[in-house]
Design a protein around this motif. Sequence first.
Motif, PDB file in Angstrom:
ATOM      1  N   ARG A 167       0.832  -1.195   0.000  1.00 34.26           N
ATOM      2  CA  ARG A 167       0.000   0.000   0.000  1.00 34.26           C
ATOM      3  C   ARG A 167       0.871   1.249   0.000  1.00 34.26           C
ATOM      4  O   ARG A 167       1.870   1.322   0.709  1.00 34.26           O
ATOM      5  CB  ARG A 167      -0.899  -0.028   1.249  1.00 34.26           C
ATOM      6  N   GLN A 168       0.488   2.241  -0.797  1.00 34.96           N
ATOM      7  CA  GLN A 168       1.276   3.463  -0.897  1.00 34.96           C
ATOM      8  C   GLN A 168       0.844   4.471   0.168  1.00 34.96           C
ATOM      9  O   GLN A 168      -0.346   4.718   0.364  1.00 34.96           O
ATOM     10  CB  GLN A 168       1.110   4.087  -2.284  1.00 34.96           C
ATOM     11  N   TYR A 169       1.836   5.029   0.858  1.00 33.85           N
ATOM     12  CA  TYR A 169       1.586   6.054   1.871  1.00 33.85           C
ATOM     13  C   TYR A 169       2.475   7.258   1.575  1.00 33.85           C
ATOM     14  O   TYR A 169       3.612   7.110   1.148  1.00 33.85           O
ATOM     15  CB  TYR A 169       1.898   5.516   3.271  1.00 33.85           C
ATOM     16  N   SER A 170       1.961   8.436   1.881  1.00 32.30           N
ATOM     17  CA  SER A 170       2.736   9.652   1.611  1.00 32.30           C
ATOM     18  C   SER A 170       3.656  10.015   2.756  1.00 32.30           C
ATOM     19  O   SER A 170       4.534  10.864   2.608  1.00 32.30           O
ATOM     20  CB  SER A 170       1.787  10.825   1.331  1.00 32.30           C
ATOM     21  N   GLY A 171       3.479   9.397   3.916  1.00 32.40           N
ATOM     22  CA  GLY A 171       4.336   9.692   5.052  1.00 32.40           C
ATOM     23  C   GLY A 171       3.818   9.038   6.314  1.00 32.40           C
ATOM     24  O   GLY A 171       2.843   8.273   6.286  1.00 32.40           O
ATOM     25  N   VAL A 172       4.455   9.348   7.431  1.00 39.12           N
ATOM     26  CA  VAL A 172       4.108   8.725   8.707  1.00 39.12           C
ATOM     27  C   VAL A 172       2.667   9.011   9.104  1.00 39.12           C
ATOM     28  O   VAL A 172       1.903   8.095   9.449  1.00 39.12           O
ATOM     29  CB  VAL A 172       5.065   9.206   9.821  1.00 39.12           C
ATOM     30  N   VAL A 173       2.274  10.276   9.064  1.00 38.27           N
ATOM     31  CA  VAL A 173       0.929  10.666   9.494  1.00 38.27           C
ATOM     32  C   VAL A 173      -0.129  10.013   8.612  1.00 38.27           C
ATOM     33  O   VAL A 173      -1.148   9.504   9.105  1.00 38.27           O
ATOM     34  CB  VAL A 173       0.772  12.200   9.491  1.00 38.27           C
ATOM     35  N   HIS A 174       0.098  10.016   7.297  1.00 38.64           N
ATOM     36  CA  HIS A 174      -0.849   9.405   6.371  1.00 38.64           C
ATOM     37  C   HIS A 174      -0.976   7.913   6.620  1.00 38.64           C
ATOM     38  O   HIS A 174      -2.085   7.351   6.611  1.00 38.64           O
ATOM     39  CB  HIS A 174      -0.403   9.662   4.928  1.00 38.64           C
ATOM     40  N   CYS A 175       0.142   7.264   6.883  1.00 36.20           N
ATOM     41  CA  CYS A 175       0.132   5.833   7.142  1.00 36.20           C
ATOM     42  C   CYS A 175      -0.652   5.517   8.414  1.00 36.20           C
ATOM     43  O   CYS A 175      -1.456   4.572   8.452  1.00 36.20           O
ATOM     44  CB  CYS A 175       1.560   5.310   7.252  1.00 36.20           C
ATOM     45  N   ILE A 176      -0.433   6.309   9.465  1.00 41.23           N
ATOM     46  CA  ILE A 176      -1.168   6.109  10.720  1.00 41.23           C
ATOM     47  C   ILE A 176      -2.654   6.312  10.502  1.00 41.23           C
ATOM     48  O   ILE A 176      -3.480   5.500  10.937  1.00 41.23           O
ATOM     49  CB  ILE A 176      -0.649   7.075  11.809  1.00 41.23           C
ATOM     50  N   ARG A 177      -3.004   7.391   9.813  1.00 44.38           N
ATOM     51  CA  ARG A 177      -4.404   7.733   9.601  1.00 44.38           C
ATOM     52  C   ARG A 177      -5.128   6.648   8.803  1.00 44.38           C
ATOM     53  O   ARG A 177      -6.220   6.195   9.185  1.00 44.38           O
ATOM     54  CB  ARG A 177      -4.515   9.085   8.885  1.00 44.38           C
ATOM     55  N   VAL A 178      -4.519   6.209   7.705  1.00 43.37           N
ATOM     56  CA  VAL A 178      -5.142   5.189   6.864  1.00 43.37           C
ATOM     57  C   VAL A 178      -5.232   3.848   7.598  1.00 43.37           C
ATOM     58  O   VAL A 178      -6.267   3.171   7.556  1.00 43.37           O
ATOM     59  CB  VAL A 178      -4.350   5.017   5.547  1.00 43.37           C
ATOM     60  N   SER A 179      -4.163   3.461   8.259  1.00 39.08           N
ATOM     61  CA  SER A 179      -4.127   2.175   8.958  1.00 39.08           C
ATOM     62  C   SER A 179      -5.175   2.111  10.062  1.00 39.08           C
ATOM     63  O   SER A 179      -5.907   1.113  10.191  1.00 39.08           O
ATOM     64  CB  SER A 179      -2.734   1.914   9.543  1.00 39.08           C
ATOM     65  N   VAL A 180      -5.279   3.186  10.861  1.00 38.01           N
ATOM     66  CA  VAL A 180      -6.254   3.215  11.959  1.00 38.01           C
ATOM     67  C   VAL A 180      -7.669   3.274  11.432  1.00 38.01           C
ATOM     68  O   VAL A 180      -8.571   2.609  11.965  1.00 38.01           O
ATOM     69  CB  VAL A 180      -5.961   4.416  12.900  1.00 38.01           C
ATOM     70  N   ARG A 181      -7.896   4.033  10.362  1.00 38.74           N
ATOM     71  CA  ARG A 181      -9.237   4.140   9.793  1.00 38.74           C
ATOM     72  C   ARG A 181      -9.727   2.801   9.255  1.00 38.74           C
ATOM     73  O   ARG A 181     -10.885   2.430   9.437  1.00 38.74           O
ATOM     74  CB  ARG A 181      -9.247   5.192   8.674  1.00 38.74           C
ATOM     75  N   GLU A 182      -8.844   2.070   8.606  1.00 40.50           N
ATOM     76  CA  GLU A 182      -9.241   0.815   7.967  1.00 40.50           C
ATOM     77  C   GLU A 182      -9.217  -0.388   8.899  1.00 40.50           C
ATOM     78  O   GLU A 182      -9.979  -1.339   8.706  1.00 40.50           O
ATOM     79  CB  GLU A 182      -8.323   0.543   6.762  1.00 40.50           C
ATOM     80  N   GLU A 183      -8.341  -0.369   9.924  1.00 38.97           N
ATOM     81  CA  GLU A 183      -8.182  -1.548  10.768  1.00 38.97           C
ATOM     82  C   GLU A 183      -8.380  -1.297  12.256  1.00 38.97           C
ATOM     83  O   GLU A 183      -8.292  -2.225  13.061  1.00 38.97           O
ATOM     84  CB  GLU A 183      -6.788  -2.158  10.540  1.00 38.97           C
ATOM     85  N   GLY A 184      -8.650  -0.045  12.626  1.00 36.92           N
ATOM     86  CA  GLY A 184      -8.867   0.274  14.025  1.00 36.92           C
ATOM     87  C   GLY A 184      -7.560   0.515  14.772  1.00 36.92           C
ATOM     88  O   GLY A 184      -6.466   0.257  14.254  1.00 36.92           O
ATOM     89  N   LEU A 185      -7.675   0.987  16.009  1.00 36.23           N
ATOM     90  CA  LEU A 185      -6.490   1.308  16.807  1.00 36.23           C
ATOM     91  C   LEU A 185      -5.630   0.085  17.092  1.00 36.23           C
ATOM     92  O   LEU A 185      -4.423   0.208  17.288  1.00 36.23           O
ATOM     93  CB  LEU A 185      -6.918   1.945  18.135  1.00 36.23           C
ATOM     94  N   ARG A 186      -6.232  -1.083  17.091  1.00 35.41           N
ATOM     95  CA  ARG A 186      -5.461  -2.287  17.421  1.00 35.41           C
ATOM     96  C   ARG A 186      -4.387  -2.589  16.379  1.00 35.41           C
ATOM     97  O   ARG A 186      -3.458  -3.348  16.647  1.00 35.41           O
ATOM     98  CB  ARG A 186      -6.381  -3.493  17.575  1.00 35.41           C
ATOM     99  N   VAL A 187      -4.489  -1.986  15.199  1.00 33.20           N
ATOM    100  CA  VAL A 187      -3.466  -2.209  14.173  1.00 33.20           C
ATOM    101  C   VAL A 187      -2.095  -1.727  14.658  1.00 33.20           C
ATOM    102  O   VAL A 187      -1.059  -2.267  14.256  1.00 33.20           O
ATOM    103  CB  VAL A 187      -3.847  -1.502  12.852  1.00 33.20           C
ATOM    104  N   LEU A 188      -2.092  -0.699  15.518  1.00 33.01           N
ATOM    105  CA  LEU A 188      -0.838  -0.147  16.010  1.00 33.01           C
ATOM    106  C   LEU A 188      -0.115  -1.099  16.963  1.00 33.01           C
ATOM    107  O   LEU A 188       1.052  -0.873  17.301  1.00 33.01           O
ATOM    108  CB  LEU A 188      -1.084   1.192  16.708  1.00 33.01           C
ATOM    109  N   PHE A 189      -0.814  -2.127  17.393  1.00 34.81           N
ATOM    110  CA  PHE A 189      -0.207  -3.112  18.291  1.00 34.81           C
ATOM    111  C   PHE A 189      -0.106  -4.477  17.632  1.00 34.81           C
ATOM    112  O   PHE A 189       0.045  -5.489  18.298  1.00 34.81           O
ATOM    113  CB  PHE A 189      -1.008  -3.181  19.595  1.00 34.81           C
ATOM    114  N   LYS A 190      -0.159  -4.470  16.312  1.00 37.20           N
ATOM    115  CA  LYS A 190       0.008  -5.690  15.544  1.00 37.20           C
ATOM    116  C   LYS A 190       1.434  -6.214  15.740  1.00 37.20           C
ATOM    117  O   LYS A 190       2.399  -5.501  15.511  1.00 37.20           O
ATOM    118  CB  LYS A 190      -0.236  -5.408  14.052  1.00 37.20           C
TER     119      LYS A 190
END
Length: 222
Positions: A167-190
């Motif tokens: 998946r293409q991301y434009s940067g850290v913030v974009h990656c966090i935003r997209v990942s959390v939106r699509e998979e929820g906060l638990r994605v950050l603890f994958k």
Amino acid sequence: MPFFEFLAGSISGAVGLAVGHPLDTVKVRLQAQTVYEGICHCVAQTYSHEGVLVCAPIDLVKVRLQGQTCTNRYRGPIHCLAVILREEGLRGLYRGGMALALRDIPCYGLYFLPYEVTRKALTEAGEQPGTFTVLTAGGVAGVVTWAFATPMDVIKARLQMSGAGGRQYSGVVHCIRVSVREEGLRVLFKGLLLNSLRAFPINAITFLCYESLMKILRPPGE
């Protein structure tokens, strides 16, 4: 002496990496992709298709090699490096660099605190810490550090894989935003469980090697 500390740290770090590398591969795949149902499934799929060897000279190349599920894209670290330079330029080598810095800078500062606290808590006043104490303190330090590091480690892995068909991301913030939106906060603890499972033995052995080497290398009387 600083040289002996450097030598002991380098050797103990290499030993720790050798111990933890297989689980590190599984961690990267779980964080960067969604095709695995869990730790056991990822381990089974990885080793049934590709065997045990993985080469990883630098972090970006390591992640690319670990994350690829098609065995033909990268033939090894040198080929991977050449492909990155050819397709993405010199800038491509620093993909995910900001996330790596945001992960490592605060966590390196935290790393030795739980080690010292645990070691002192398990050592009687006036005595030298024993093997069990050093192993336990090192393991605790690793688990605590990776608990804080995992969210940014997930983002780093996804950014680094984005140049290899991910998946293409434009940067850290974009990656966090997209990942959390699509998979929820638990994605950050994958990968948190796997990070903890690999962090304890890696850091236990790393600190034990370091302390043991310093006893050998340290001049008498110091």
